[in-house]
Scaffold this active site. Structure first.
Site, PDB file in Angstrom:
ATOM      1  N   TYR A  46      47.449  42.412   3.653  1.00  9.62           N
ATOM      2  CA  TYR A  46      46.426  43.196   2.955  1.00  9.62           C
ATOM      3  C   TYR A  46      45.307  42.266   2.515  1.00  9.62           C
ATOM      4  O   TYR A  46      45.569  41.232   1.905  1.00  9.62           O
ATOM      5  CB  TYR A  46      47.025  43.877   1.708  1.00  9.62           C
ATOM      6  CG  TYR A  46      47.048  45.380   1.850  1.00  9.62           C
ATOM      7  CD1 TYR A  46      45.859  46.076   2.002  1.00  9.62           C
ATOM      8  CD2 TYR A  46      48.247  46.081   1.857  1.00  9.62           C
ATOM      9  CE1 TYR A  46      45.869  47.449   2.177  1.00  9.62           C
ATOM     10  CE2 TYR A  46      48.261  47.453   2.018  1.00  9.62           C
ATOM     11  CZ  TYR A  46      47.057  48.128   2.182  1.00  9.62           C
ATOM     12  OH  TYR A  46      47.066  49.486   2.349  1.00  9.62           O
ATOM     13  N   GLU A  48      42.118  43.583   1.031  1.00 12.80           N
ATOM     14  CA  GLU A  48      41.050  44.422   0.458  1.00 12.80           C
ATOM     15  C   GLU A  48      39.998  43.542  -0.210  1.00 12.80           C
ATOM     16  O   GLU A  48      40.323  42.601  -0.935  1.00 12.80           O
ATOM     17  CB  GLU A  48      41.634  45.384  -0.581  1.00 12.80           C
ATOM     18  CG  GLU A  48      42.225  46.603   0.069  1.00 12.80           C
ATOM     19  CD  GLU A  48      42.704  47.640  -0.932  1.00 12.80           C
ATOM     20  OE1 GLU A  48      42.444  47.496  -2.141  1.00 12.80           O
ATOM     21  OE2 GLU A  48      43.357  48.594  -0.488  1.00 12.80           O
ATOM     22  N   THR A 222      30.599  49.695  18.570  1.00 13.31           N
ATOM     23  CA  THR A 222      32.038  49.537  18.731  1.00 13.31           C
ATOM     24  C   THR A 222      32.233  48.248  19.540  1.00 13.31           C
ATOM     25  O   THR A 222      31.284  47.696  20.084  1.00 13.31           O
ATOM     26  CB  THR A 222      32.656  50.713  19.505  1.00 13.31           C
ATOM     27  OG1 THR A 222      31.899  50.927  20.690  1.00 13.31           O
ATOM     28  CG2 THR A 222      32.686  51.967  18.661  1.00 13.31           C
ATOM     29  N   LYS A 225      34.017  48.807  24.261  1.00 12.16           N
ATOM     30  CA  LYS A 225      33.407  49.374  25.472  1.00 12.16           C
ATOM     31  C   LYS A 225      32.937  48.219  26.352  1.00 12.16           C
ATOM     32  O   LYS A 225      33.760  47.448  26.832  1.00 12.16           O
ATOM     33  CB  LYS A 225      32.299  50.357  25.072  1.00 12.16           C
ATOM     34  CG  LYS A 225      32.827  51.533  24.220  1.00 12.16           C
ATOM     35  CD  LYS A 225      31.764  52.555  23.939  1.00 12.16           C
ATOM     36  CE  LYS A 225      32.330  53.780  23.244  1.00 12.16           C
ATOM     37  NZ  LYS A 225      32.397  53.674  21.796  1.00 12.16           N
TER      38      LYS A 225
HETATM   39  N1  DSN Z   1      34.285  58.589  22.823  1.00 15.24           N
HETATM   40  C1  DSN Z   1      33.256  57.621  23.024  1.00 15.24           C
HETATM   41  C2  DSN Z   1      32.667  57.704  24.366  1.00 15.24           C
HETATM   42  O1  DSN Z   1      33.438  57.927  25.273  1.00 15.24           O
HETATM   43  O2  DSN Z   1      31.482  57.540  24.558  1.00 15.24           O
HETATM   44  C3  DSN Z   1      32.271  57.682  21.944  1.00 15.24           C
HETATM   45  O3  DSN Z   1      32.952  57.725  20.725  1.00 15.24           O
END
Ligand code: DSN
Length: 390
Positions: A46, A48, A222, A225
């Site tokens: 943890y 925090e 994010t 990707k």
């Molecule tokens: N679900 C993602 C996408 O496939 O673009 C975005 O959150």
């Protein structure tokens, strides 16, 4: 592993992943190192709070890990620590975006983002998302003819509605974005400019598409990707007298989350180091080349590609109006049966439902990680054509 049921399911999923052609534009394959870090003892801790300001003892290494991740994030995107701050604790993209609004936009204030059907994201103010419930959401779209962002309409809308924040961010927009124009529009309407570069961050990091950092106040992304890391998120904010970073840090913790996921943060740090390599730059370039070849070949075979092509890692295929009257769901199901994984997707001017829309989205980040090149893309396009017409 003692849990045989889960072990078996993981093995099956691993086999599934290896056995398919993965064209989901938002997925990728992480390195062994990233997997190892995710499965490490860091998950037990943890932490925090923020480095040097934790609510629990025993965080000597947590601080080092979090600071390392922050330093690497700034370095990867060529940002000075005097001008930019970064928060690495958001658990993923949606909480990251929510934290920015919570920090910068009063409840009931106005968010302006791209509509979901034209290529935005749920968290850009869509009605079923908290971002469309707690704030007033104004949605912009693409020009129906060019299927590219209609900057003139966006400008008029922004001037009229005076949003608190304008989001330049997309999940299904294949073209480059004019961030300078977005900046001018945000300035003219007194709004913050937030760029959600979740889809294209890896292409920015690889230096193969323009960076939004020159123009944005806040940049979210994010990390799973095109960046090819664990499921997590980064929030960058410009350091100036507005002290955005303080508001955003407070919104992430304690506003929205408790303890950060240290294993994810460390895995992000590992990913960031990988993304600084020359091999990664080559990868980012190949991702775009592959997407262009894939889209062009499908076009040659008679499929309508939304906006006529792509500048990035993804393309949208209009299988309904521009194809043979195959809905996105039917296309995606047929392809999956034949071992090609895509997602059904709405297209600009959508006339069908999101559960069975008019198109599919295809992307090349995952297959490029597996070493696929132009000739493979041509074969994949031909396979898609054959399956869909079969
Ligand atoms: N679900 C993602 C996408 O496939 O673009 C975005 O959150």
């Amino acid at each position: 592993m003692k849990d045989k049921e889960i072990e078996k399911l993981i093995k099956l999923e691993k086999k599934r992943q290896r056995g398919v052609i993965n064209l989901i534009a938002s997925e990728n394959y992480v390195s062994r190192d990233v997997l190892e870090v995710l499965g490490s003892e860091l998950t037990n801790k943890y932490a925090e709070g923020y480095p040097a300001h934790r609510y629990y003892g025993g965080n000597i290494y947590s601080d080092k890990i979090e600071n390392l991740a922050k330093g690497r994030a700034l370095k990867l995107f060529k940002l000075s620590s005097k001008k930019w701050a970064v928060n690495v604790q958001a658990h993923s993209g949606s909480p990251a975006n929510l934290a920015v609004y919570l920090g910068l936009v009063p409840l009931g204030g106005t968010i302006m983002g791209m509509s979901l059907t034209d290529g935005g994201h749920l968290t850009h103010g869509y009605k079923v998302s908290a971002t469309g419930k707690f704030w007033k959401a104004i949605q912009y779209g693409v020009d129906p003819k060019t299927e590219r962002i209609d900057y003139e309409r966006l400008k008029d809308l922004a001037k009229r509605e005076k949003p608190n924040i304008i989001v330049a961010g997309f999940t299904a927009y294949p073209r480059l974005v004019d961030y300078k124009k977005f900046r001018e529009i945000a300035d003219a309407s007194g709004a913050y400019l937030m760029v959600d570069m979740s889809h294209t961050a890896g292409l920015v990091a690889g230096g193969v598409i323009p960076s939004p950092f020159l123009y944005a106040d806040v940049v979210t992304t994010t990390t799973h990707k095109t960046l090819r890391g664990p499921r997590s998120a980064l929030i960058f904010s410009r350091i100036d007298e507005r002290e955005l970073y303080k508001k955003i840090d407070r919104a992430v913790f304690p506003g929205l989350q408790g303890g950060p996921h240290l294993n994810q943060i460390a895995a992000v740090a590992t990913m960031l180091k990988e993304d600084m390599s020359p091999a990664y730059k080559k990868y980012a370039k190949q991702v775009i080349t592959n997407a262009k070849v894939l889209a062009e070949e499908l076009k040659r075979l008679g499929w309508r590609i939304v906006s006529g092509g792509t500048d990035t890692h993804l393309a949208l295929v209009d299988t309904w109006m521009g194809g043979n009257g195959i809905s996105g769901k039917e296309a995606s199901d047929k392809l999956e049966k034949a071992g090609i994984i895509v997602n059904k997707n709405t297209i600009p001017g959508e006339t069908r439902s999101p559960m069975d829309p008019s198109g599919i989205r295809i992307g090349t980040a995952a297959e490029t990680t597996r070493g696929k090149k132009e000739k493979d893309m041509i074969k994949i396009a031909q396979k898609i054509d054959k399956i869909l017409r079969g």
